[in-house]
Write a protein that holds these residues in place. Sequence first.
Motif, PDB file in Angstrom:
ATOM      1  N   ALA A  29       0.803  -1.233   0.000  1.00  0.00           N
ATOM      2  CA  ALA A  29       0.000   0.000   0.000  1.00  0.00           C
ATOM      3  C   ALA A  29       0.832   1.277   0.000  1.00  0.00           C
ATOM      4  O   ALA A  29       0.373   2.321   0.455  1.00  0.00           O
ATOM      5  CB  ALA A  29      -0.962  -0.002   1.198  1.00  0.00           C
ATOM      6  N   SER A  31       1.544   3.153  -2.398  1.00  0.00           N
ATOM      7  CA  SER A  31       1.009   4.191  -3.292  1.00  0.00           C
ATOM      8  C   SER A  31      -0.330   4.748  -2.814  1.00  0.00           C
ATOM      9  O   SER A  31      -0.864   5.688  -3.394  1.00  0.00           O
ATOM     10  CB  SER A  31       0.807   3.596  -4.689  1.00  0.00           C
ATOM     11  OG  SER A  31      -0.136   2.533  -4.604  1.00  0.00           O
ATOM     12  N   VAL A  32      -0.875   4.175  -1.745  1.00  0.00           N
ATOM     13  CA  VAL A  32      -2.220   4.604  -1.320  1.00  0.00           C
ATOM     14  C   VAL A  32      -2.146   5.918  -0.549  1.00  0.00           C
ATOM     15  O   VAL A  32      -1.367   6.066   0.391  1.00  0.00           O
ATOM     16  CB  VAL A  32      -2.890   3.519  -0.435  1.00  0.00           C
ATOM     17  CG1 VAL A  32      -4.256   3.995   0.051  1.00  0.00           C
ATOM     18  CG2 VAL A  32      -3.015   2.208  -1.196  1.00  0.00           C
ATOM     19  N   ASN A  33      -2.967   6.868  -0.983  1.00  0.00           N
ATOM     20  CA  ASN A  33      -3.025   8.156  -0.300  1.00  0.00           C
ATOM     21  C   ASN A  33      -4.474   8.428   0.101  1.00  0.00           C
ATOM     22  O   ASN A  33      -5.319   8.737  -0.735  1.00  0.00           O
ATOM     23  CB  ASN A  33      -2.506   9.252  -1.240  1.00  0.00           C
ATOM     24  CG  ASN A  33      -2.646  10.627  -0.629  1.00  0.00           C
ATOM     25  OD1 ASN A  33      -3.049  10.762   0.535  1.00  0.00           O
ATOM     26  ND2 ASN A  33      -2.331  11.654  -1.403  1.00  0.00           N
ATOM     27  N   SER A  36      -6.298  11.818  -0.719  1.00  0.00           N
ATOM     28  CA  SER A  36      -6.772  12.177  -2.055  1.00  0.00           C
ATOM     29  C   SER A  36      -8.213  11.702  -2.204  1.00  0.00           C
ATOM     30  O   SER A  36      -8.722  10.991  -1.362  1.00  0.00           O
ATOM     31  CB  SER A  36      -5.900  11.521  -3.131  1.00  0.00           C
ATOM     32  OG  SER A  36      -6.353  10.218  -3.389  1.00  0.00           O
ATOM     33  N   LYS A  38      -9.124   9.859  -4.626  1.00  0.00           N
ATOM     34  CA  LYS A  38      -9.049   8.658  -5.454  1.00  0.00           C
ATOM     35  C   LYS A  38      -9.545   7.434  -4.682  1.00  0.00           C
ATOM     36  O   LYS A  38      -9.256   7.292  -3.501  1.00  0.00           O
ATOM     37  CB  LYS A  38      -7.568   8.440  -5.826  1.00  0.00           C
ATOM     38  CG  LYS A  38      -7.313   8.170  -7.284  1.00  0.00           C
ATOM     39  CD  LYS A  38      -5.818   8.311  -7.529  1.00  0.00           C
ATOM     40  CE  LYS A  38      -5.232   6.967  -7.869  1.00  0.00           C
ATOM     41  NZ  LYS A  38      -5.110   6.677  -9.258  1.00  0.00           N
ATOM     42  N   VAL A  40      -9.410   4.084  -6.105  1.00  0.00           N
ATOM     43  CA  VAL A  40      -8.725   2.848  -6.512  1.00  0.00           C
ATOM     44  C   VAL A  40      -7.236   3.148  -6.690  1.00  0.00           C
ATOM     45  O   VAL A  40      -6.878   4.114  -7.363  1.00  0.00           O
ATOM     46  CB  VAL A  40      -9.284   2.311  -7.853  1.00  0.00           C
ATOM     47  CG1 VAL A  40      -8.573   1.016  -8.253  1.00  0.00           C
ATOM     48  CG2 VAL A  40     -10.784   2.066  -7.767  1.00  0.00           C
ATOM     49  N   PHE A  41      -6.401   2.348  -6.080  1.00  0.00           N
ATOM     50  CA  PHE A  41      -4.950   2.474  -6.254  1.00  0.00           C
ATOM     51  C   PHE A  41      -4.435   1.133  -6.755  1.00  0.00           C
ATOM     52  O   PHE A  41      -4.788   0.094  -6.179  1.00  0.00           O
ATOM     53  CB  PHE A  41      -4.270   2.838  -4.930  1.00  0.00           C
ATOM     54  CG  PHE A  41      -4.624   4.214  -4.435  1.00  0.00           C
ATOM     55  CD1 PHE A  41      -3.845   5.309  -4.775  1.00  0.00           C
ATOM     56  CD2 PHE A  41      -5.746   4.413  -3.654  1.00  0.00           C
ATOM     57  CE1 PHE A  41      -4.172   6.590  -4.341  1.00  0.00           C
ATOM     58  CE2 PHE A  41      -6.092   5.681  -3.204  1.00  0.00           C
ATOM     59  CZ  PHE A  41      -5.296   6.776  -3.547  1.00  0.00           C
ATOM     60  N   ILE A  42      -3.642   1.181  -7.813  1.00  0.00           N
ATOM     61  CA  ILE A  42      -3.164  -0.080  -8.405  1.00  0.00           C
ATOM     62  C   ILE A  42      -1.656  -0.174  -8.300  1.00  0.00           C
ATOM     63  O   ILE A  42      -0.932   0.765  -8.662  1.00  0.00           O
ATOM     64  CB  ILE A  42      -3.616  -0.183  -9.876  1.00  0.00           C
ATOM     65  CG1 ILE A  42      -5.158  -0.177  -9.920  1.00  0.00           C
ATOM     66  CG2 ILE A  42      -3.079  -1.479 -10.517  1.00  0.00           C
ATOM     67  CD1 ILE A  42      -5.763  -0.194 -11.292  1.00  0.00           C
ATOM     68  N   ASP A  43      -1.203  -1.304  -7.779  1.00  0.00           N
ATOM     69  CA  ASP A  43       0.221  -1.569  -7.666  1.00  0.00           C
ATOM     70  C   ASP A  43       0.534  -2.702  -8.650  1.00  0.00           C
ATOM     71  O   ASP A  43       0.318  -3.881  -8.327  1.00  0.00           O
ATOM     72  CB  ASP A  43       0.515  -1.967  -6.208  1.00  0.00           C
ATOM     73  CG  ASP A  43       1.948  -2.423  -6.016  1.00  0.00           C
ATOM     74  OD1 ASP A  43       2.691  -2.531  -7.016  1.00  0.00           O
ATOM     75  OD2 ASP A  43       2.319  -2.704  -4.860  1.00  0.00           O
ATOM     76  N   GLN A  49      -4.646  -4.467  -6.078  1.00  0.00           N
ATOM     77  CA  GLN A  49      -5.531  -3.307  -6.231  1.00  0.00           C
ATOM     78  C   GLN A  49      -6.095  -2.973  -4.857  1.00  0.00           C
ATOM     79  O   GLN A  49      -6.525  -3.865  -4.132  1.00  0.00           O
ATOM     80  CB  GLN A  49      -6.698  -3.649  -7.157  1.00  0.00           C
ATOM     81  CG  GLN A  49      -6.245  -3.893  -8.571  1.00  0.00           C
ATOM     82  CD  GLN A  49      -7.261  -4.628  -9.426  1.00  0.00           C
ATOM     83  OE1 GLN A  49      -7.295  -4.408 -10.602  1.00  0.00           O
ATOM     84  NE2 GLN A  49      -8.077  -5.492  -8.853  1.00  0.00           N
ATOM     85  N   TYR A  50      -6.101  -1.697  -4.524  1.00  0.00           N
ATOM     86  CA  TYR A  50      -6.648  -1.260  -3.247  1.00  0.00           C
ATOM     87  C   TYR A  50      -7.917  -0.454  -3.520  1.00  0.00           C
ATOM     88  O   TYR A  50      -7.893   0.477  -4.324  1.00  0.00           O
ATOM     89  CB  TYR A  50      -5.641  -0.375  -2.506  1.00  0.00           C
ATOM     90  CG  TYR A  50      -4.343  -1.090  -2.191  1.00  0.00           C
ATOM     91  CD1 TYR A  50      -4.208  -1.834  -1.026  1.00  0.00           C
ATOM     92  CD2 TYR A  50      -3.259  -1.040  -3.083  1.00  0.00           C
ATOM     93  CE1 TYR A  50      -3.023  -2.504  -0.741  1.00  0.00           C
ATOM     94  CE2 TYR A  50      -2.079  -1.707  -2.805  1.00  0.00           C
ATOM     95  CZ  TYR A  50      -1.968  -2.442  -1.635  1.00  0.00           C
ATOM     96  OH  TYR A  50      -0.802  -3.102  -1.359  1.00  0.00           O
TER      97      TYR A  50
END
Length: 215
Positions: A29, A31-33, A36, A38, A40-43, A49-50
């Motif tokens: 996680a 990249s998860v902020n 924001s 947003k 959906v965060f994808i790594d 996927q978060y």
Amino acid sequence: MNKNYLTIAIPKGRLGEESIEVLNKIGYAKSVNLDSRKLVFIDDEDQIQYLIVKSIDVMTYVNQGVADIGIVGKDNILEEELEVYELLDLSFGYCQFVIAGFRESSNRLQDEKLRVATKYPNMTAKYFKERNRKIEIIKLNGSVELAPLVGLSDVISDIVETGSTLKANGLEIIEKMYDLSAKLVSNRVSYRFKFERINHITKKLNQAMEDIDND
Ligand code: PRP
């Protein structure tokens, strides 16, 4: 959305920051902020996927299999009554589920038709039913502490973390119902078909919890 990726539901709000903190500790996680807008965060590197969802909805996303696993408060598990596997206690998000009200209301708990305001109607109904106590539930969506102040209910059932909301409104804990904390849950089908990945993250989280306890 990529069905082959592991999809993790992260709750917004109180549990969100701590969820990210513990996931960061095991290298997830990053990249998860949560600040924001947003959702959906994808790594792509780790193929994860978060999904950032309202805490009460984590159970729905996991139960439906849109998310393979999720982090959720035990209060939501008890309230939603949806089938998921509870994999791990995450040792954060500790709070209590209680009946609260004005001090004088403590001797009214056995009253026929005690009016209980709550965001958790299922959990509350079950608790009182198991004890053969009759109540009337008044379902609210937030700021439940207001209900006894304005005569909408006799008492409330709600989570208490620091106790400051009760205190600020002149209310007290009258009866403790459950101890709660954050849990890692899994969709039942995902647990079979993505077992290795889910087991891997569960073990890493478990290790991280032990490391925190030993600090
Ligand atoms: C929760 C809960 C209490 C409060 C307890 O509400 O329903 O109102 O927090 O926390 P405390 O013991 O630390 O004061 P939340 O802040 O999620 O807002 P809501 O009432 O809008 O649901």
